[in-house]
Design a protein around this motif. Sequence first.
Motif, short mmCIF file in Angstrom:
data_model
loop_
_atom_site.label_atom_id
_atom_site.label_comp_id
_atom_site.label_asym_id
_atom_site.label_seq_id
_atom_site.Cartn_x
_atom_site.Cartn_y
_atom_site.Cartn_z
N TYR A 74 -7.28 -8.89 2.17
CA TYR A 74 -6.12 -8.01 2.31
C TYR A 74 -6.21 -6.98 1.18
O TYR A 74 -6.30 -7.34 0.01
CB TYR A 74 -4.83 -8.83 2.16
N MET A 75 -6.20 -5.67 1.55
CA MET A 75 -6.50 -4.67 0.53
C MET A 75 -5.80 -3.35 0.83
O MET A 75 -5.74 -2.94 1.98
CB MET A 75 -8.04 -4.48 0.50
N THR A 76 -5.24 -2.71 -0.20
CA THR A 76 -4.68 -1.37 -0.05
C THR A 76 -5.10 -0.55 -1.28
O THR A 76 -5.61 -1.11 -2.25
CB THR A 76 -3.13 -1.38 -0.02
N HIS B 287 0.10 -8.32 -2.55
CA HIS B 287 -1.23 -8.66 -2.05
C HIS B 287 -1.48 -10.16 -2.00
O HIS B 287 -2.07 -10.66 -1.05
CB HIS B 287 -2.30 -7.95 -2.90
N SER C 241 0.77 -11.62 0.84
CA SER C 241 0.27 -11.19 2.16
C SER C 241 -1.06 -11.88 2.48
O SER C 241 -1.27 -12.32 3.62
CB SER C 241 0.07 -9.67 2.18
N PHE D 81 -6.67 -12.01 -6.82
CA PHE D 81 -6.05 -10.68 -6.83
C PHE D 81 -6.84 -9.78 -7.77
O PHE D 81 -7.19 -10.19 -8.88
CB PHE D 81 -4.59 -10.73 -7.29
N GLY E 273 -6.27 -5.65 -4.20
CA GLY E 273 -6.56 -6.48 -3.04
C GLY E 273 -6.64 -7.94 -3.39
O GLY E 273 -6.67 -8.32 -4.57
N SER E 274 -6.66 -8.77 -2.34
CA SER E 274 -6.76 -10.22 -2.51
C SER E 274 -7.75 -10.78 -1.49
O SER E 274 -7.79 -10.34 -0.34
CB SER E 274 -5.40 -10.89 -2.30
#
Lengths: 129, 350
Positions: free
Chosen positions: B180-182, B211, B214, B296, B301-302
């Motif tokens: 999961y990444m932004t 992160h 989520s 993290f 991101g995680s």
Amino acid sequence: MQPQRYWREIPRRYRLEAGKCRKCGKVFMPPRLICDACRCTEFDMVRLSDKGKVHTYTVIRIAPSGFGEQVPFVLALVDLEGGVRLTMQVADCGPEDVKIGSPVKVEFRKINEVGKSGVICYGYKAVLA
Amino acid sequence: MVGICGYGAYIPRNRIKVEEISKVWGTDAESYKKGLMLEEKSVPSPDQDTITMAVEASRKAVKRAGIDPALIGAVYVGSESHPYAVKPSGTVLAEALGATPECHTSDFEFACKAGTEAMYVASQLVKAGSVKYALGVGADTSQGAPGDALEFSAAAGAAAFLFSTEKDKIVAELIDTYAYMTDTPDFWRREHMHYPRHGGRFTGEQAYFKHVVSAGKGMMAKAGMKPSDFAYAVFHQPNGKFPLRAGKMLGFEERQILTGWLVNKLGNTYSGASPLGLTAVLDEAKADDKILVVSFGSGAGSDGFVFRATDKLKAAQGLAEKTRQMLDEKKRFLEYGTYLKYRKMIIMNE
């Protein structure tokens, strides 16, 4: 230290690779071309143990160039399991912590850095077990 | 079947207490101890860096796996403190292990999740059948500016994991992964800068919790699992409070988290943080225990992993020094001046 010289020493600096005489079994570190016991010229590569004991030691208070920030530090002759004796620093301790016969293990450490922009030289040091 | 066939950790012996740092900067040690749940942190010796710690952790992983290191086909090191700007850490590590020359290597960077990135890629390469064994390492000698809140937590350590598809060697099966990444500018370090900068409170809700939570939810949904299915959960641990709170938000109880929660005595080992937590869990887990890991990394991101301990784990646990042993034994406490010297923060003549 020149990168070329450091590179040539990598097998023994990184992996404690020594030469074992095929005829009489004597182990040499650094490896040699001719066995001083039986004159044999054939050797097998062996990896030395990472465990040993302090045979004797000295305390460095006036250090050579590149080691000044580490004083006082212990330089020891370490008898590794298997019978080979190596000279190495004993890290993470004060001079008062080391005794003849202290059990040690060998760890991978930085030995020195060639200035701020030169190559970083890695190798082995002992720590008290 | 893909999974971990060997694991290892390394924690330096030096420690500095929160009180020792607070004394210099006039801050309230109790507020850090209570608010962030930090007591002390590890400090690398002057002759230690990401490479030396990665080598020590990886040697333990090889010992536990009982394999010929020449068969390791890929070596990946994740860190934000690689000693060279140009020259891989992985070449030194692979050479020290005896994995060269038929070996692929690469250094990873993604703030604190570079270690799990290395694990992610190593595990998938093995799963794809490209190599027999692959090594993923997270290691850091973390930087925190003097006087900054990060100075109380930025620590040093490494964790290494060997991945394999050999069923008779796997100590922890990798059941599934998730990412999961932004793009979130919560923490960064520009080139040629000594210390990172961060967005203060922005590093919390919008970065870490968004992160981690989520990724935790996504990982469990993908694997079809719920918190009660897990014996252990490991979350990235920049301080003591964040992972406990993230775990609670996801529905975990503290008893599931505390085995891999090392941060109060270790500090934040950045790329080594959640990987080191996983090594502490593997030291204790029993066959069939399920383990959730969520890392993290700022930026942000995680990575999520679900592992299942196998009946081979018990025999491997005692083959090398355990993580809690390194954390709790043979510690050397430093004064602040020695800490500055060890971290090379004192301006010296050439």
